[in-house]
Design a protein around this motif. Structure first.
Motif, short mmCIF file in Angstrom:
data_model
loop_
_atom_site.label_atom_id
_atom_site.label_comp_id
_atom_site.label_asym_id
_atom_site.label_seq_id
_atom_site.Cartn_x
_atom_site.Cartn_y
_atom_site.Cartn_z
N MET A 169 -23.55 -24.12 -102.94
CA MET A 169 -24.54 -23.77 -101.94
C MET A 169 -25.93 -24.16 -102.44
N THR A 217 -21.46 -20.79 -105.68
CA THR A 217 -21.30 -19.81 -104.61
C THR A 217 -21.06 -18.44 -105.23
N ARG A 275 -20.55 -10.66 -99.49
CA ARG A 275 -21.22 -11.97 -99.50
C ARG A 275 -21.64 -12.29 -98.08
N ILE A 276 -22.86 -12.81 -97.93
CA ILE A 276 -23.41 -13.06 -96.61
C ILE A 276 -23.84 -14.51 -96.49
N ASN A 277 -23.44 -15.15 -95.39
CA ASN A 277 -23.98 -16.45 -95.02
C ASN A 277 -25.32 -16.20 -94.33
N LEU A 278 -26.40 -16.60 -94.98
CA LEU A 278 -27.74 -16.28 -94.48
C LEU A 278 -28.16 -17.24 -93.38
N LYS A 279 -28.85 -16.67 -92.39
CA LYS A 279 -29.34 -17.45 -91.25
C LYS A 279 -30.86 -17.65 -91.30
N GLY A 304 -28.05 -12.46 -91.54
CA GLY A 304 -26.92 -13.39 -91.61
C GLY A 304 -25.63 -12.74 -91.15
N ASP A 338 -19.55 -12.81 -94.89
CA ASP A 338 -18.56 -13.87 -95.13
C ASP A 338 -17.37 -13.37 -95.94
N GLN A 387 -15.83 -8.90 -92.45
CA GLN A 387 -16.14 -10.32 -92.23
C GLN A 387 -16.52 -10.54 -90.76
N GLU A 417 -28.58 -20.22 -99.25
CA GLU A 417 -27.61 -20.28 -98.15
C GLU A 417 -26.69 -19.07 -98.13
N GLN A 418 -26.46 -18.46 -99.29
CA GLN A 418 -25.60 -17.29 -99.37
C GLN A 418 -26.15 -16.32 -100.41
#
Length: 324
Positions: free
Chosen positions: A1, A22, A31-35, A67, A70, A81, A96-97
């Motif tokens: 990432m 990652t 764990r978070i996929n950030l926006k 986010g 994930d 999730q 990104e995460q």
């Protein structure tokens, strides 16, 4: 990432975007996929080793984000999730995460935009706590907000008006003051064109403000405090102006006034139940349309250093975001 990294302390121009491993969520983490991530004044300090919290190098700045969950670590039951969330992390959000303790993650409703969620908690949380718990602001009192067009300042204008105060906004340009008017300011002071004490006298009819919200410090602190009303409360929020002021303490005696520190991060850790109640109230106001966060500028992750420079140069009005 990808992550925006501070590899050595210094100006934002030294930050670099690199590929990193990652993160894996540990026990009690997600764990978070950030926006999106909010840019705040502490980000300008932490990269220069001037903040009270000092993460080990290298690190990614960024204290708040939004986010989608994930992955979920062992023992986490209230998140799953796919959940849409906002994150309070101190640092690490310009990536990104992120893997973070689930206790620092709050689910958000489907109708809440990721941009709003990313820039809501720190500014509104700070200003709400300052005015409610620290100042005990009452309806009918007069509130003076210095640096009123910045992130915490504009939130203070909006919340102060919602709490029933007369709000006087002070800022450095007419453009910033026009925005403050849109967010409820009753009177304005341009302190680059008008002497601050004279402006306060004019805007308050000579009575002075009951509460002063000061995220700027520097040369504005003493003239503002000299103008405070009897039994006034002076909120020390930050020092965006650069210098930490030294106030003559005899003024507190003469004015019967209090100097009150506002450290929202410490408050959230030591009084979590009060913080949760504050957030519930703020999110309720947001849902009801009583709060309308203003996002003035967006940067991609690759320009994260430019976003922090924008904040350092005091160009921000409302929130500045990094979109990921």
């Amino acid at each position: 990432m990808k992550a925006l990294l501070c590899k050595e302390h210094g100006p934002p121009e030294n930050l670099v975007v690199e590929e990193v491993a990652t993160p894996e969520p540990g026990k009690g983490q997600v764990r978070i996929n950030l926006k999106a991530a909010g840019v705040n004044f502490p980000d300008t300090l932490i990269i220069r080793d001037l903040y009270q919290f000092k993460p080990e190098l290298p690190f990614s700045p960024g204290g708040e984000a939004s986010g989608v969950v994930d992955a979920v670590g062992e023992g986490v039951t209230h998140l799953k999730q796919g959940d849409r969330v906002l994150v309070m992390c101190g640092n690490g959000a310009f990536a990104e995460q992120i893997a973070i303790d689930a206790s620092r993650v709050i689910p958000i409703p489907d109708e809440m935009d990721f941009d709003i969620a990313a820039g809501f908690t720190m500014t509104y949380g700070t200003s709400h706590h300052a005015l409610k718990q620290r100042a005990n602001l009452q309806a009918g009192e007069t509130l003076l907000v210095l640096g009123a067009a910045g992130g915490v300042g504009l939130a203070a204008v909006e919340i102060g008006k919602l709490m029933g105060a007369k709000v006087v906004a002070a800022a450095s340009t007419q453009e910033k003051l026009d925005l403050c008017r849109e967010y409820g300011a009753d009177e304005t002071i341009n302190y680059t064109e008008e002497d601050l004490r004279e402006g306060i006298k004019r805007a308050t009819g000579g009575a002075g403000p009951d509460v002063i919200y000061d995220p700027v410090g520097d040369k504005f602190a003493e003239p503002a405090f000299r103008s405070i009303a009897w039994n006034g409360r002076y909120l020390v929020v930050g020092f965006a102006g650069g210098e930490i002021p030294k106030l003559p303490l005899n003024l507190t005696l003469i004015k019967g006034a209090a100097i009150v520190g506002v450290f929202w991060g410490r408050f959230t850790a030591t009084e979590p139940k009060v913080h949760q109640a504050n957030m519930a109230e703020l999110l309720g106001w947001l849902k009801d349309g009583k709060l309308k966060p203003h996002v003035s500028k967006r940067f991609p992750l690759e320009q994260g250093g430019e976003a922090i420079r924008w904040m350092m140069d005091r160009k921000a009005m409302g929130k500045v975001l990094i979109e990921i």
